[in-house]
Structure formats: C-alpha cells, structure tokens
Design a protein around this motif. Structure first.
Motif, short mmCIF file in Angstrom:
data_model
loop_
_atom_site.label_atom_id
_atom_site.label_comp_id
_atom_site.label_asym_id
_atom_site.label_seq_id
_atom_site.Cartn_x
_atom_site.Cartn_y
_atom_site.Cartn_z
N ARG A 53 17.17 0.50 22.28
CA ARG A 53 17.82 -1.40 23.20
C ARG A 53 16.91 -1.58 24.07
NH1 ARG A 53 23.40 -3.46 23.82
NH2 ARG A 53 22.11 -4.83 24.61
N GLU A 85 17.77 -9.79 29.75
CA GLU A 85 18.61 -9.94 28.89
C GLU A 85 20.35 -9.99 28.80
OE1 GLU A 85 18.80 -7.48 25.03
OE2 GLU A 85 17.28 -8.16 25.25
N LEU A 86 20.31 -8.71 29.29
CA LEU A 86 21.71 -8.19 29.65
C LEU A 86 22.71 -9.09 30.35
CD1 LEU A 86 23.67 -5.84 29.31
CD2 LEU A 86 23.40 -4.73 31.35
N ALA A 96 22.46 -12.17 30.45
CA ALA A 96 22.25 -13.40 29.81
C ALA A 96 23.88 -13.22 28.58
CB ALA A 96 21.51 -14.05 29.49
N SER A 97 23.97 -12.06 28.77
CA SER A 97 25.09 -11.82 27.29
C SER A 97 26.25 -11.90 27.76
CB SER A 97 24.60 -10.48 26.69
OG SER A 97 24.72 -9.64 27.67
N ALA A 98 27.44 -11.36 27.29
CA ALA A 98 28.99 -11.56 27.86
C ALA A 98 29.18 -9.98 27.66
CB ALA A 98 28.99 -12.01 25.86
N GLU A 99 28.01 -9.53 27.63
CA GLU A 99 27.97 -7.30 27.64
C GLU A 99 28.64 -7.31 29.29
OE1 GLU A 99 25.89 -4.47 25.57
OE2 GLU A 99 24.29 -6.13 25.17
N ARG A 100 27.72 -7.83 30.32
CA ARG A 100 27.90 -7.52 31.44
C ARG A 100 29.18 -7.39 32.19
NH1 ARG A 100 26.19 -12.59 32.07
NH2 ARG A 100 27.57 -14.20 33.43
#
Length: 135
Positions: A28, A51-52, A54-58
C-alpha cells in the motif's frame, strides 16, 4: 527528492512504526532502500497521506487538553498550483487538509512541492507555511 524514514512517516501519519511497515509490506505504501534502511519518497507519502485522510482508517480526533491562539501543524505538501503571481499550497497534517495562498515567490523560495515537509502556522485567518531547518 525528499525521503522519510519509517519512523518519520509514522509520526507524520499519526500511526505507529509497525503500522507503516505493515502498509509497506502489503504494497500500500511503496518504499525504497536508502543507506540500508527503508524510506518513503516524499511525493508517495503525500499521496498516501491524502488517501488515508479521505478514508475511515484514520484515528478519531482526541479532545484537546488545552489550546492556544497559535497552532503549528506539521505535515506534507500534497499539491502546489502556481500562476504568475500567487501559489495555492495544499498540505496534509494527519487528518487535516490545509490550504494556504501565498505569493509564488514565497512558494518558490521555500522550494514547496509535493512531498516537502512543512509546518503550517495558523493564527486567526492567516496560514503561514514554513520549512523546518534541515528538511
């Protein structure tokens, strides 16, 4: 090209060193070898940080224990748009996207480009982008 070691990338992304290593091992987050150690090119890290974010992973934003009128946010420049007089500089500081308008001359003098480590100093409605010594 600016590069960041795994530890530095982890600090900028707000995650652990192990998390960055796992992302790299999974493909990744592309890495290079620099001086026998894994490193990440600044432009790649900037792309991944965007990218991170914008994702729900943060991670969830923690409540503030205290605040100040001045804030300094360390992050990566993710985009620079220059015209003849002005420049629009976008940064990713953890989950925060910061946009600053400055003179093209200032952006050029700071050497701002995607992947550059920078500090956004925020006071009221003004954002000043600085480059730390040695970056």
């Amino acid at each position: 090209m600016t590069t960041f070691r795994i530890r530095e990338a982890a600090e900028l992304l707000g995650v652990s060193d192990d998390t960055v290593r796992r992302w790299a091992e999974a493909g990744r987050l592309p890495t290079i070898t620099e001086g026998g150690r894994l490193a990440i090119e600044g432009a790649e890290l900037a792309r991944f940080a965007t990218e991170l974010a914008a994702s729900a992973e943060r991670s969830a934003i923690r409540p503030m224990a205290s605040e100040s009128a001045r804030n300094r946010l360390v992050g990566l420049v993710t985009r620079v748009v220059r015209d003849t007089v002005m420049a629009q500089v976008e940064m990713q500081a953890g989950p925060f996207r910061i946009v600053s308008l400055m003179s093209r001359e200032a952006a050029d003098e700071l050497g701002l480009q995607p992947g550059t480590l920078a500090v956004a100093s925020v006071k009221a409605t003004n954002v000043v982008v600085e480059v730390p010594a040695g970056a």
